[in-house]
Design a protein around this motif. Structure first.
Motif, mmCIF file in Angstrom:
data_model
loop_
_atom_site.group_PDB
_atom_site.id
_atom_site.type_symbol
_atom_site.label_atom_id
_atom_site.label_comp_id
_atom_site.label_asym_id
_atom_site.label_seq_id
_atom_site.Cartn_x
_atom_site.Cartn_y
_atom_site.Cartn_z
ATOM 1 N N ALA A 17 0.852 -1.237 0.223
ATOM 2 C CA ALA A 17 0.005 -0.564 0.268
ATOM 3 C C ALA A 17 0.909 0.932 0.210
ATOM 4 O O ALA A 17 1.779 1.136 -0.109
ATOM 5 C CB ALA A 17 -0.941 -0.004 1.324
ATOM 6 N N LYS A 18 0.610 2.297 -0.181
ATOM 7 C CA LYS A 18 1.044 3.898 -0.880
ATOM 8 C C LYS A 18 1.554 3.937 0.824
ATOM 9 O O LYS A 18 2.510 4.457 1.045
ATOM 10 C CB LYS A 18 0.483 4.045 -1.119
ATOM 11 N N SER A 19 0.794 3.384 2.224
ATOM 12 C CA SER A 19 1.420 4.158 3.520
ATOM 13 C C SER A 19 2.792 2.987 3.508
ATOM 14 O O SER A 19 3.475 3.093 4.714
ATOM 15 C CB SER A 19 0.276 3.784 4.193
ATOM 16 N N GLY A 20 3.192 1.808 3.049
ATOM 17 C CA GLY A 20 3.806 0.796 3.728
ATOM 18 C C GLY A 20 3.970 -0.080 3.882
ATOM 19 O O GLY A 20 4.430 -1.423 4.095
ATOM 20 N N GLU A 21 1.957 -0.141 4.148
ATOM 21 C CA GLU A 21 1.710 -1.715 4.647
ATOM 22 C C GLU A 21 1.591 -3.127 3.303
ATOM 23 O O GLU A 21 1.268 -2.427 2.321
ATOM 24 C CB GLU A 21 0.188 -1.205 5.414
#
Length: 64
Positions: free
Chosen positions: A29-33
């Motif tokens: 994900a863009k959040s790094g998740e």
């Protein structure tokens, strides 16, 4: 998903047999998740191309 910006954020394996299309793996994900996912479409009235396009849209959504 050949030209999708999501391509570099999806690490997955496809599978198919008569009337079944699947994609399973990880998405960043863009959040790094890191997201684990498994998508299976069975006995759909849509064409294989339409099913693949829908799966691609799901992958794009996961990487936003």
């Amino acid at each position: 998903m050949k030209k999708s910006p999501a391509l570099e954020h999806i690490f997955a394996k496809t599978g198919s047999i008569d009337f079944v299309n699947t994609l399973s793996g990880f998405a960043m994900a863009k959040s790094g998740e890191r997201l684990a996912f498994s998508i299976m479409v069975n006995n759909s009235n849509a064409t294989s191309r339409e099913v693949r396009e829908a799966i691609d849209m799901i992958c794009e959504w996961m990487t936003r």
